[in-house]
Design a protein around this motif. Structure first.
Motif, PDB file in Angstrom:
ATOM      1  N   LEU A  19       0.827  -1.214   0.000  1.00  0.00           N
ATOM      2  CA  LEU A  19       0.000   0.000   0.000  1.00  0.00           C
ATOM      3  C   LEU A  19       0.860   1.261   0.000  1.00  0.00           C
ATOM      4  O   LEU A  19       0.566   2.226  -0.718  1.00  0.00           O
ATOM      5  N   ALA A  20       1.916   1.282   0.804  1.00  0.00           N
ATOM      6  CA  ALA A  20       2.807   2.449   0.859  1.00  0.00           C
ATOM      7  C   ALA A  20       3.489   2.669  -0.491  1.00  0.00           C
ATOM      8  O   ALA A  20       3.628   3.810  -0.947  1.00  0.00           O
ATOM      9  N   GLU A  21       3.912   1.584  -1.117  1.00  0.00           N
ATOM     10  CA  GLU A  21       4.561   1.710  -2.437  1.00  0.00           C
ATOM     11  C   GLU A  21       3.561   2.198  -3.477  1.00  0.00           C
ATOM     12  O   GLU A  21       3.887   3.044  -4.308  1.00  0.00           O
ATOM     13  N   GLY A  22       2.325   1.719  -3.413  1.00  0.00           N
ATOM     14  CA  GLY A  22       1.291   2.176  -4.341  1.00  0.00           C
ATOM     15  C   GLY A  22       1.000   3.660  -4.161  1.00  0.00           C
ATOM     16  O   GLY A  22       0.828   4.399  -5.137  1.00  0.00           O
ATOM     17  N   LEU A  23       0.949   4.114  -2.915  1.00  0.00           N
ATOM     18  CA  LEU A  23       0.734   5.532  -2.643  1.00  0.00           C
ATOM     19  C   LEU A  23       1.892   6.366  -3.180  1.00  0.00           C
ATOM     20  O   LEU A  23       1.684   7.439  -3.748  1.00  0.00           O
ATOM     21  N   TYR A  24       3.105   5.865  -3.035  1.00  0.00           N
ATOM     22  CA  TYR A  24       4.288   6.566  -3.553  1.00  0.00           C
ATOM     23  C   TYR A  24       4.189   6.710  -5.076  1.00  0.00           C
ATOM     24  O   TYR A  24       4.443   7.786  -5.624  1.00  0.00           O
ATOM     25  N   VAL A  25       3.814   5.626  -5.751  1.00  0.00           N
ATOM     26  CA  VAL A  25       3.696   5.663  -7.218  1.00  0.00           C
ATOM     27  C   VAL A  25       2.577   6.628  -7.624  1.00  0.00           C
ATOM     28  O   VAL A  25       2.725   7.414  -8.561  1.00  0.00           O
ATOM     29  N   TYR A  26       1.445   6.590  -6.924  1.00  0.00           N
ATOM     30  CA  TYR A  26       0.328   7.493  -7.217  1.00  0.00           C
ATOM     31  C   TYR A  26       0.763   8.948  -7.030  1.00  0.00           C
ATOM     32  O   TYR A  26       0.531   9.793  -7.898  1.00  0.00           O
ATOM     33  N   ASP A  27       1.394   9.245  -5.897  1.00  0.00           N
ATOM     34  CA  ASP A  27       1.817  10.613  -5.603  1.00  0.00           C
ATOM     35  C   ASP A  27       2.819  11.146  -6.617  1.00  0.00           C
ATOM     36  O   ASP A  27       2.876  12.355  -6.862  1.00  0.00           O
ATOM     37  N   ALA A  28       3.605  10.270  -7.209  1.00  0.00           N
ATOM     38  CA  ALA A  28       4.593  10.697  -8.201  1.00  0.00           C
ATOM     39  C   ALA A  28       3.914  11.264  -9.448  1.00  0.00           C
ATOM     40  O   ALA A  28       4.516  12.051 -10.176  1.00  0.00           O
ATOM     41  N   ASP A  29       2.654  10.881  -9.698  1.00  0.00           N
ATOM     42  CA  ASP A  29       1.928  11.364 -10.876  1.00  0.00           C
ATOM     43  C   ASP A  29       0.966  12.505 -10.571  1.00  0.00           C
ATOM     44  O   ASP A  29       0.113  12.843 -11.377  1.00  0.00           O
ATOM     45  N   GLY A  33       1.558  21.633  -8.898  1.00  0.00           N
ATOM     46  CA  GLY A  33       0.920  22.947  -8.973  1.00  0.00           C
ATOM     47  C   GLY A  33      -0.552  22.919  -8.615  1.00  0.00           C
ATOM     48  O   GLY A  33      -1.013  23.641  -7.742  1.00  0.00           O
ATOM     49  N   CYS A  34      -1.317  22.025  -9.273  1.00  0.00           N
ATOM     50  CA  CYS A  34      -2.766  22.018  -9.062  1.00  0.00           C
ATOM     51  C   CYS A  34      -3.237  20.872  -8.187  1.00  0.00           C
ATOM     52  O   CYS A  34      -4.377  20.876  -7.723  1.00  0.00           O
ATOM     53  N   GLY A  35      -2.391  19.878  -7.952  1.00  0.00           N
ATOM     54  CA  GLY A  35      -2.766  18.768  -7.088  1.00  0.00           C
ATOM     55  C   GLY A  35      -3.610  17.702  -7.767  1.00  0.00           C
ATOM     56  O   GLY A  35      -4.108  16.802  -7.107  1.00  0.00           O
ATOM     57  N   GLN A  36      -3.779  17.802  -9.083  1.00  0.00           N
ATOM     58  CA  GLN A  36      -4.570  16.811  -9.823  1.00  0.00           C
ATOM     59  C   GLN A  36      -3.670  15.687 -10.296  1.00  0.00           C
ATOM     60  O   GLN A  36      -2.511  15.883 -10.633  1.00  0.00           O
ATOM     61  N   HIS A  37      -4.238  14.477 -10.366  1.00  0.00           N
ATOM     62  CA  HIS A  37      -3.487  13.305 -10.818  1.00  0.00           C
ATOM     63  C   HIS A  37      -3.446  13.285 -12.339  1.00  0.00           C
ATOM     64  O   HIS A  37      -4.340  13.805 -13.007  1.00  0.00           O
ATOM     65  N   SER A  38      -2.407  12.675 -12.885  1.00  0.00           N
ATOM     66  CA  SER A  38      -2.254  12.624 -14.346  1.00  0.00           C
ATOM     67  C   SER A  38      -3.422  11.912 -15.014  1.00  0.00           C
ATOM     68  O   SER A  38      -3.739  12.187 -16.168  1.00  0.00           O
ATOM     69  N   SER A  39      -4.089  10.988 -14.334  1.00  0.00           N
ATOM     70  CA  SER A  39      -5.242  10.313 -14.929  1.00  0.00           C
ATOM     71  C   SER A  39      -6.362  11.307 -15.227  1.00  0.00           C
ATOM     72  O   SER A  39      -7.127  11.121 -16.174  1.00  0.00           O
ATOM     73  N   VAL A  40      -6.462  12.371 -14.457  1.00  0.00           N
ATOM     74  CA  VAL A  40      -7.451  13.411 -14.725  1.00  0.00           C
ATOM     75  C   VAL A  40      -6.917  14.368 -15.779  1.00  0.00           C
ATOM     76  O   VAL A  40      -7.625  14.741 -16.716  1.00  0.00           O
ATOM     77  N   LEU A  41      -5.666  14.755 -15.644  1.00  0.00           N
ATOM     78  CA  LEU A  41      -5.085  15.749 -16.540  1.00  0.00           C
ATOM     79  C   LEU A  41      -4.942  15.245 -17.973  1.00  0.00           C
ATOM     80  O   LEU A  41      -5.083  16.025 -18.919  1.00  0.00           O
ATOM     81  N   ASP A  42      -4.660  13.960 -18.147  1.00  0.00           N
ATOM     82  CA  ASP A  42      -4.407  13.413 -19.482  1.00  0.00           C
ATOM     83  C   ASP A  42      -5.668  12.947 -20.190  1.00  0.00           C
ATOM     84  O   ASP A  42      -5.615  12.567 -21.352  1.00  0.00           O
ATOM     85  N   ASP A  43      -6.806  12.941 -19.532  1.00  0.00           N
ATOM     86  CA  ASP A  43      -8.055  12.476 -20.122  1.00  0.00           C
ATOM     87  C   ASP A  43      -8.975  13.669 -20.335  1.00  0.00           C
ATOM     88  O   ASP A  43      -9.560  14.192 -19.384  1.00  0.00           O
ATOM     89  N   PRO A  44      -9.138  14.117 -21.586  1.00  0.00           N
ATOM     90  CA  PRO A  44      -9.947  15.313 -21.846  1.00  0.00           C
ATOM     91  C   PRO A  44     -11.389  15.178 -21.362  1.00  0.00           C
ATOM     92  O   PRO A  44     -12.003  16.150 -20.938  1.00  0.00           O
ATOM     93  N   GLU A  45     -11.958  13.984 -21.424  1.00  0.00           N
ATOM     94  CA  GLU A  45     -13.341  13.810 -20.982  1.00  0.00           C
ATOM     95  C   GLU A  45     -13.451  13.866 -19.455  1.00  0.00           C
ATOM     96  O   GLU A  45     -14.493  14.216 -18.916  1.00  0.00           O
ATOM     97  N   ASN A  46     -12.387  13.504 -18.777  1.00  0.00           N
ATOM     98  CA  ASN A  46     -12.378  13.507 -17.318  1.00  0.00           C
ATOM     99  C   ASN A  46     -11.833  14.821 -16.769  1.00  0.00           C
ATOM    100  O   ASN A  46     -11.906  15.068 -15.578  1.00  0.00           O
TER     101      ASN A  46
END
Length: 133
Positions: A19-29, A33-46
């Motif tokens: 879980l800690a490693e997963g959180l580290y990987v998530y936080d890296a993306d 600046g805005c605190g948004q995850h790349s899954s939101v930033l890279d998906d125009p519909e999202n």
């Protein structure tokens, strides 16, 4: 003398480490600046976001207080000019001895006692400026 061996449980189990490693990987993306995850930033519909303003009464009061203190400091500096560069060491030492309003100032936030709130309310109703400590 007899030796006693005790088996200690590890502080982190395999699931905790995963879980800690997963959180580290998530936080890296996450964008710093805005605190948004790349899954939101890279998906125009999202990536449908709106901006909303919210006023925090505590921050607003703190900023008003900081502006008031800055005005006092500017007024003091206007009345107490620094010696020019060629005035000599004696003038600079004399100037350094004059205390400034900001010397040793620490601003902190504290909750007011109900009696203080009542007194400030009555002072405001009468048109007097509430006393600040």
């Amino acid at each position: 003398m007899r030796a006693i061996t005790r088996q200690l449980e590890p502080e982190w189990g395999a699931a905790d480490r995963a879980l800690a490693e997963g959180l580290y990987v998530y936080d890296a993306d996450v964008c710093p600046g805005c605190g948004q995850h790349s899954s939101v930033l890279d998906d125009p519909e999202n990536n449908v976001l709106t901006f909303e303003d919210r006023v925090c009464a505590v921050c607003a009061g703190s900023e008003r207080h900081a502006r008031k203190l800055a005005a006092v400091d500017r007024d003091w500096e206007r009345r107490h000019t620094e010696p020019d560069q060629h005035a000599g060491i004696k003038a600079h030492l004399e100037s350094a001895r004059v205390p400034r309003p900001s010397d040793g100032r620490h601003v902190y936030l504290r909750r007011m006692h109900p009696e203080e709130i009542q007194a400030a309310t009555h002072a405001h109703e009468k048109g007097a400026e509430p006393k600040e400590e």
